[in-house]
Design a protein around this motif. Structure first.
Motif, PDB file in Angstrom:
ATOM      1  N   ALA A 209       4.061  12.293  43.291  1.00 11.30           N
ATOM      2  CA  ALA A 209       4.892  11.258  42.675  1.00 11.30           C
ATOM      3  C   ALA A 209       4.284  10.709  41.395  1.00 11.30           C
ATOM      4  N   GLN A 210       2.964  10.515  41.365  1.00 13.53           N
ATOM      5  CA  GLN A 210       2.352   9.937  40.170  1.00 13.53           C
ATOM      6  C   GLN A 210       2.512  10.873  38.970  1.00 13.53           C
ATOM      7  N   ARG A 212       4.759  13.139  38.547  1.00 13.05           N
ATOM      8  CA  ARG A 212       6.173  13.215  38.176  1.00 13.05           C
ATOM      9  C   ARG A 212       6.615  11.959  37.419  1.00 13.05           C
ATOM     10  N   LEU A 213       6.109  10.802  37.826  1.00 10.35           N
ATOM     11  CA  LEU A 213       6.465   9.562  37.130  1.00 10.35           C
ATOM     12  C   LEU A 213       5.866   9.511  35.726  1.00 10.35           C
ATOM     13  N   VAL A 214       4.660  10.061  35.568  1.00  7.22           N
ATOM     14  CA  VAL A 214       4.069  10.122  34.228  1.00  7.22           C
ATOM     15  C   VAL A 214       4.925  10.998  33.315  1.00  7.22           C
ATOM     16  N   LEU A 216       8.062  11.552  33.684  1.00 10.88           N
ATOM     17  CA  LEU A 216       9.305  10.821  33.468  1.00 10.88           C
ATOM     18  C   LEU A 216       9.151   9.794  32.352  1.00 10.88           C
ATOM     19  N   ALA A 217       8.045   9.063  32.350  1.00 11.77           N
ATOM     20  CA  ALA A 217       7.806   8.065  31.304  1.00 11.77           C
ATOM     21  C   ALA A 217       7.723   8.726  29.935  1.00 11.77           C
ATOM     22  N   ALA A 241      15.575  13.122  33.048  1.00 14.43           N
ATOM     23  CA  ALA A 241      14.764  12.039  33.621  1.00 14.43           C
ATOM     24  C   ALA A 241      15.405  11.500  34.895  1.00 14.43           C
ATOM     25  N   GLU A 244      14.488  13.786  37.602  1.00 16.56           N
ATOM     26  CA  GLU A 244      13.093  13.588  37.987  1.00 16.56           C
ATOM     27  C   GLU A 244      12.932  12.345  38.855  1.00 16.56           C
ATOM     28  N   VAL A 245      13.698  11.276  38.536  1.00 13.57           N
ATOM     29  CA  VAL A 245      13.624  10.059  39.349  1.00 13.57           C
ATOM     30  C   VAL A 245      14.050  10.353  40.780  1.00 13.57           C
ATOM     31  N   ALA A 248      11.264  12.237  42.485  1.00  9.58           N
ATOM     32  CA  ALA A 248      10.128  11.358  42.778  1.00  9.58           C
ATOM     33  C   ALA A 248      10.435  10.433  43.950  1.00  9.58           C
ATOM     34  N   LEU A 249      11.652   9.912  44.012  1.00  9.75           N
ATOM     35  CA  LEU A 249      12.028   9.057  45.134  1.00  9.75           C
ATOM     36  C   LEU A 249      11.983   9.813  46.447  1.00  9.75           C
TER      37      LEU A 249
END
Length: 408
Positions: A209-210, A212-214, A216-217, A241, A244-245, A248-249
């Motif tokens: 998740a981390q 993937r969130l990076v 995404l940002a 994006a 990707e959210v 990640a969820l």
């Protein structure tokens, strides 16, 4: 033909007789050996305590005392062996000291050795034996030459006192000592398991998740830059994006389910195990017959035990069907997972069985594996039962104390 005396099942010696039979000679030998053994033990004890206590103000005093207590354990073992061989006394060896891991350091070993009850009881035994050894040696030697007609009865009286001393000071402290040793070992297993779980969660967050969130940002930052210059490209990047959210969820949901699934908290073992079974690649029949819900900790361990076992069924068994049964017997929660696969599973086969056994043992549980080659495989797990109401009461007390603290 003369029959040698036999020791009864309860280790009581045969009745004393006027005849000097082999049993009486063993008792006489034990009494005569009391003096040299008592002198050796007394000298060792006095020197060990005097040196250890006298040098306690220095850095070497307490380590010498700790080492001396380990030597006292050896003296106690020698005395127990002598009592077994000459007095026919049935006595078990006390549990060994819990091993100290290298990472725990020198001071952990020092403290464990200084508070060793087995060593201190052996010290007390050696200290009080000198006057008794002198008495038994003198009485036995005089009786051997002057009062030999009643020597068997005298020897029996004195050795009965010896038996009482050995039982009282050198025998293991039964269930309490065994449980202390087990709990000390289980505490290490619990700590190691918790550390491994934390590392797994950290790795899953970092790699999943981390990351993937990076990404995404970064994608949203690029889309913001292109918003005025190239709106269509920016819209495509926002769509990516958004995807990707969602991923990640889903990863975060899976991770949360791995920590403690919501269905287990809300609906209990029956629903949670049915959810696990529905995700298994093998058809699984689930049967849960419980009068109520166990404590949260026990419920969680039962859930993850079944989860691990069904993963093994999916990956390694080659089974066509499996079953999960959960029920309560007296104050124990029993779990049985059976499959009709190829069998041959073992505790050291790399399927995580040994890890499950250690986790269950850490909470006073049992783990039994029956998996002959060709199958079927049956795993039976047993956990202590604790009612959930007790946990609620404890939680209420804690929340009440916390609220009172906040009001203050």
């Amino acid at each position: 033909m003369t029959m040698s005396p036999q020791v009864p099942d309860d280790d009581r010696p045969p009745p004393a007789r006027f005849a000097l039979d082999p049993w009486t000679w063993k008792e006489i030998s034990h009494l005569l050996a009391n003096l040299p053994m008592a002198i050796a033990g007394f000298v060792y004890t006095v020197v060990m305590i005097a040196v250890g206590v006298g040098l306690a103000v220095t850095v070497v005093g307490l380590p010498l005392l700790a080492a001396g207590l380990q030597g006292a354990r050896l003296l106690g073992r020698a005395e127990r062996g002598r009592a077994r061989g000459l007095l026919g006394l049935r006595i078990d060896e006390p549990s060994a000291m819990a091993p100290v891991h290298r990472k725990q350091g020198f001071f952990t070993w020092l403290w464990s050795s200084l508070k060793d009850p087995v060593g201190w009881r052996a010290v007390l035994y050696s200290f009080i034996r000198l006057p008794w050894g002198v008495l038994t040696f003198a009485v036995t030697l005089v009786s051997l030459f002057v009062l030999w007609p009643v020597l068997p009865f005298t020897a029996r009286l004195l050795t009965n006192a010896d038996r009482g001393m050995v039982r009282g000071l050198l025998s293991p402290s039964d269930e309490l000592e065994r449980r202390i040793a087990e709990l000390e070992s289980d505490r290490g297993v619990v700590v190691d398991t918790a550390a491994a779980d934390l590392r797994r969660i950290e790795r899953d967050l970092h790699d999943g998740a981390q990351a993937r969130l990076v990404a995404l940002a970064m994608g949203l930052g690029l889309a913001k830059e292109k918003l005025t210059a190239d709106p269509e490209a920016a819209a495509r990047m926002v769509d990516e994006a958004h995807g990707e959210v969602k991923v990640a969820l889903q990863e975060l949901r899976d991770l949360a389910r791995g920590i403690h699934p919501a269905v287990l908290t809300d609906r209990g073992l029956d629903a949670a195990l049915s959810a696990i079974a529905s995700r298994c690649t093998v058809p699984v029949t689930v049967g849960v017959e419980l009068p109520g819900r166990p404590a949260q900790a026990i419920e969680g361990i039962a859930y993850f035990t079944v989860s691990e076992l069904l993963q093994n069924v999916s990956k390694h068994s080659g089974a066509r069907s499996a079953s999960v049964d959960v029920w309560r017997t007296a104050d124990r929660l029993l779990i049985q997972v059976t499959d009709d696969g190829r069998g041959g599973a073992s505790m050291d086969g790399g399927t995580g069985m040994s890890g499950l056994a250690e986790r269950l043992g850490a909470v006073d549980g049992l783990f039994v594996l029956d998996s002959p080659p060709g199958g079927p495989t049956t795993v039976t797990a047993e956990l202590p039962w604790r009612d959930r109401e007790e946990d609620k009461g404890a939680a209420g007390d804690r929340s009440g104390r916390a609220g009172a603290g906040e009001r203050r």
